[in-house]
Design a protein around this motif. Sequence first.
Motif, PDB file in Angstrom:
ATOM      1  N   ASP A   1       0.827  -1.198   0.000  1.00 19.85           N
ATOM      2  CA  ASP A   1       0.000   0.000   0.000  1.00 19.85           C
ATOM      3  C   ASP A   1       0.872   1.264   0.000  1.00 19.85           C
ATOM      4  O   ASP A   1       1.384   1.668   1.037  1.00 19.85           O
ATOM      5  N   ASN A   2       1.064   1.835  -1.178  1.00 19.61           N
ATOM      6  CA  ASN A   2       1.808   3.094  -1.311  1.00 19.61           C
ATOM      7  C   ASN A   2       3.188   3.073  -0.650  1.00 19.61           C
ATOM      8  O   ASN A   2       3.533   3.958   0.134  1.00 19.61           O
ATOM      9  N   ILE A   3       3.953   2.062  -1.001  1.00 16.93           N
ATOM     10  CA  ILE A   3       5.328   1.954  -0.504  1.00 16.93           C
ATOM     11  C   ILE A   3       6.194   2.911  -1.313  1.00 16.93           C
ATOM     12  O   ILE A   3       6.099   2.959  -2.542  1.00 16.93           O
ATOM     13  N   ARG A   4       7.053   3.656  -0.645  1.00 17.55           N
ATOM     14  CA  ARG A   4       7.871   4.659  -1.333  1.00 17.55           C
ATOM     15  C   ARG A   4       9.185   4.098  -1.855  1.00 17.55           C
ATOM     16  O   ARG A   4       9.639   4.459  -2.925  1.00 17.55           O
ATOM     17  N   SER A   5       9.820   3.244  -1.083  1.00 14.53           N
ATOM     18  CA  SER A   5      11.182   2.819  -1.378  1.00 14.53           C
ATOM     19  C   SER A   5      11.244   1.649  -2.362  1.00 14.53           C
ATOM     20  O   SER A   5      10.664   0.583  -2.125  1.00 14.53           O
ATOM     21  N   MET A   6      11.973   1.851  -3.440  1.00 16.19           N
ATOM     22  CA  MET A   6      12.181   0.773  -4.409  1.00 16.19           C
ATOM     23  C   MET A   6      12.951  -0.378  -3.783  1.00 16.19           C
ATOM     24  O   MET A   6      12.721  -1.537  -4.130  1.00 16.19           O
ATOM     25  N   HIS A   7      13.851  -0.068  -2.866  1.00 12.78           N
ATOM     26  CA  HIS A   7      14.607  -1.132  -2.200  1.00 12.78           C
ATOM     27  C   HIS A   7      13.687  -1.986  -1.331  1.00 12.78           C
ATOM     28  O   HIS A   7      13.853  -3.210  -1.265  1.00 12.78           O
ATOM     29  N   ASN A   8      12.720  -1.361  -0.655  1.00 13.80           N
ATOM     30  CA  ASN A   8      11.750  -2.135   0.121  1.00 13.80           C
ATOM     31  C   ASN A   8      10.923  -3.029  -0.786  1.00 13.80           C
ATOM     32  O   ASN A   8      10.681  -4.197  -0.477  1.00 13.80           O
ATOM     33  N   VAL A   9      10.491  -2.500  -1.912  1.00 14.72           N
ATOM     34  CA  VAL A   9       9.715  -3.298  -2.869  1.00 14.72           C
ATOM     35  C   VAL A   9      10.546  -4.482  -3.351  1.00 14.72           C
ATOM     36  O   VAL A   9      10.075  -5.627  -3.373  1.00 14.72           O
TER      37      VAL A   9
END
Length: 179
Positions: free
Chosen positions: A30-38
């Motif tokens: 849900d609306n994650i900002r970080s590409m590394h987290n994704v």
Amino acid sequence: MRKLGMDELNRKSVNEFRESEKTPVIVVLDNIRSMHNVGSVFRTADAFLIRAIYLCGYTPQPPHRDIHKTALGATETVDWTFFASTVEAVVELKAAGYRVFAVEQTEGSVALPLFGEPGPLAVVFGNEVSGVGEEALALCDGAIEIPQWGMKHSLNISIAAGIVLWELVRGRFTANTKI
């Protein structure tokens, strides 16, 4: 003791992964900002044979080098779908028979070690700052909370995903399961 070499790890090929029986869990971001987290969530989903990831709102989508940096190819194995909003994803999941749970600190949340919902599940992980959005939270069947005892009562989303997904899949293993 010695480390296993890459050829000893019994890694699946992309085709073997796609043909494997999947864990009946869908991850909703849900609306994650970080590409590394994704990318990290993709990698964890691959490790646990998660059915799919739903990328919602402004959550970054593959292909992108910063997602690939942490996913290490998992964007090629784990199925994913984009939704303009998390609400749209949750509505579709519920219509398909999934029980949907936010990973969030709420009134009435269930501590992760006590959570035992059978059947196909979807777990919603929220934004790094504000958590799961209120509209999506209102549609969820409940909330799962990771117990924490320190001063900080929040975890990075990729860490939270690893903890929750492991807890959801670990019951599938027996003493006879080959790692």
